[in-house]
Design a protein around this motif. Sequence first.
Motif, PDB file in Angstrom:
ATOM      1  N   UNK A 117       0.840  -1.200   0.000  1.00 41.41           N
ATOM      2  CA  UNK A 117       0.000   0.000   0.000  1.00 41.41           C
ATOM      3  C   UNK A 117       0.877   1.253   0.000  1.00 41.41           C
ATOM      4  N   UNK A 159      -4.869  12.951  -3.045  1.00 42.42           N
ATOM      5  CA  UNK A 159      -4.345  13.642  -4.228  1.00 42.42           C
ATOM      6  C   UNK A 159      -5.245  13.446  -5.449  1.00 42.42           C
ATOM      7  N   UNK A 199       2.419   2.286  -3.477  1.00 40.88           N
ATOM      8  CA  UNK A 199       1.389   2.300  -4.527  1.00 40.88           C
ATOM      9  C   UNK A 199       1.790   3.202  -5.694  1.00 40.88           C
ATOM     10  N   UNK A 200       0.859   3.412  -6.619  1.00 39.16           N
ATOM     11  CA  UNK A 200       1.230   4.123  -7.836  1.00 39.16           C
ATOM     12  C   UNK A 200       1.583   5.589  -7.609  1.00 39.16           C
ATOM     13  N   UNK A 201       1.049   6.200  -6.559  1.00 38.99           N
ATOM     14  CA  UNK A 201       1.443   7.581  -6.270  1.00 38.99           C
ATOM     15  C   UNK A 201       2.920   7.621  -5.860  1.00 38.99           C
ATOM     16  N   UNK A 242      -7.917   1.899   2.070  1.00 41.45           N
ATOM     17  CA  UNK A 242      -7.703   0.532   2.549  1.00 41.45           C
ATOM     18  C   UNK A 242      -8.385  -0.473   1.623  1.00 41.45           C
ATOM     19  N   UNK A 254      -3.069   9.061   1.223  1.00 43.92           N
ATOM     20  CA  UNK A 254      -2.508  10.183   0.476  1.00 43.92           C
ATOM     21  C   UNK A 254      -2.864  10.097  -1.008  1.00 43.92           C
ATOM     22  N   UNK A 255      -2.892   8.899  -1.541  1.00 44.18           N
ATOM     23  CA  UNK A 255      -3.253   8.719  -2.949  1.00 44.18           C
ATOM     24  C   UNK A 255      -4.696   9.144  -3.179  1.00 44.18           C
ATOM     25  N   UNK A 287      -4.718  16.445  -8.030  1.00 45.16           N
ATOM     26  CA  UNK A 287      -3.265  16.570  -8.131  1.00 45.16           C
ATOM     27  C   UNK A 287      -2.691  15.363  -8.866  1.00 45.16           C
ATOM     28  N   UNK A 288      -3.335  14.214  -8.682  1.00 43.48           N
ATOM     29  CA  UNK A 288      -2.843  12.957  -9.239  1.00 43.48           C
ATOM     30  C   UNK A 288      -3.947  12.285 -10.045  1.00 43.48           C
ATOM     31  N   UNK A 289      -3.583  11.814 -11.246  1.00 43.19           N
ATOM     32  CA  UNK A 289      -4.535  11.091 -12.086  1.00 43.19           C
ATOM     33  C   UNK A 289      -4.233   9.592 -11.937  1.00 43.19           C
ATOM     34  N   UNK A 290      -5.194   8.815 -11.463  1.00 44.60           N
ATOM     35  CA  UNK A 290      -4.918   7.394 -11.236  1.00 44.60           C
ATOM     36  C   UNK A 290      -4.807   6.617 -12.540  1.00 44.60           C
ATOM     37  N   UNK A 291      -4.194   5.444 -12.433  1.00 41.69           N
ATOM     38  CA  UNK A 291      -4.110   4.553 -13.589  1.00 41.69           C
ATOM     39  C   UNK A 291      -5.489   3.953 -13.859  1.00 41.69           C
ATOM     40  N   UNK A 351      -6.585  -0.662  -1.686  1.00 39.32           N
ATOM     41  CA  UNK A 351      -5.175  -1.069  -1.543  1.00 39.32           C
ATOM     42  C   UNK A 351      -4.187   0.018  -1.985  1.00 39.32           C
ATOM     43  N   UNK A 352      -4.519   1.256  -1.629  1.00 41.99           N
ATOM     44  CA  UNK A 352      -3.594   2.367  -1.866  1.00 41.99           C
ATOM     45  C   UNK A 352      -3.504   3.178  -0.575  1.00 41.99           C
ATOM     46  N   UNK A 353      -2.599   4.138  -0.551  1.00 44.64           N
ATOM     47  CA  UNK A 353      -2.445   4.974   0.642  1.00 44.64           C
ATOM     48  C   UNK A 353      -3.543   6.041   0.693  1.00 44.64           C
ATOM     49  N   UNK A 380      -6.356   1.393 -11.128  1.00 50.21           N
ATOM     50  CA  UNK A 380      -6.819   1.981  -9.865  1.00 50.21           C
ATOM     51  C   UNK A 380      -8.210   2.576 -10.028  1.00 50.21           C
TER      52      UNK A 380
END
Lengths: 136, 70
Positions: free
Chosen positions: A70, B35, A73-75, B24, B31-32, B40-44, B27-29, B47
């Motif tokens: 986790x 963002x 991850x991708x970030x 959770x 923070x992800x 701020x962040x474009x997911x894949x 399965x990412x943080x 995701x």
Amino acid sequence: MTTMTSTGFSRVRLGVLSATGAICLTYGVLALAWSEPDPIWPWLPIIFGVASVAIIALSARIAGSRNARIASDELFRAQWRGAVQIGYWAALALYPIFTLLLLNDVADYPTSFAAMGTLTGAAPLLAFLWLSLRQG
Amino acid sequence: MGVLVNHLKELRKRHGLTQAHLAEAALVSRKTINTIENRVFVPSTVLALRLARVLGVSVHEIFELAEEEG
């Protein structure tokens, strides 16, 4: 039973990488400022680097594979990729900068070797810190 | 060409989830998630599909392309 969350692991990782970057930057700057190839104990940057790897590996083990995944991850991967890109251009930029310093007798070759090496190491590590803080 | 718009925050709140809970489950943080919501962040694609599955919606309900003005 894990005792470190994914956030905790991320913070440890960022902390040790930033500390290593700071040591490398300090070494490089002091080398230039004092015209000394070994302004502080020359093994310090590599000890910090090796210790960082060990601490990150140990923290990943304590956090467990799920939390470590986790936290990676991708970030994280995008930020690390960005940091490495910045580090690449910083490393390239050091060559013309140090050429000028050498040609103008501001630095000698031993000092330049020491400074360029540690500054090259510092760049991606501190870039990662900056990207991590900037992107929340 | 279009500007990416996302409704993740709105959908997450509608499902009564915190950023941490959604993170959770996907399965990412946290923070992800933060963002992504703050653009701020474009997911894949992967995701984006995982988020859609967790929220029980289609990807198009989370992300869409809005036409640029002018």
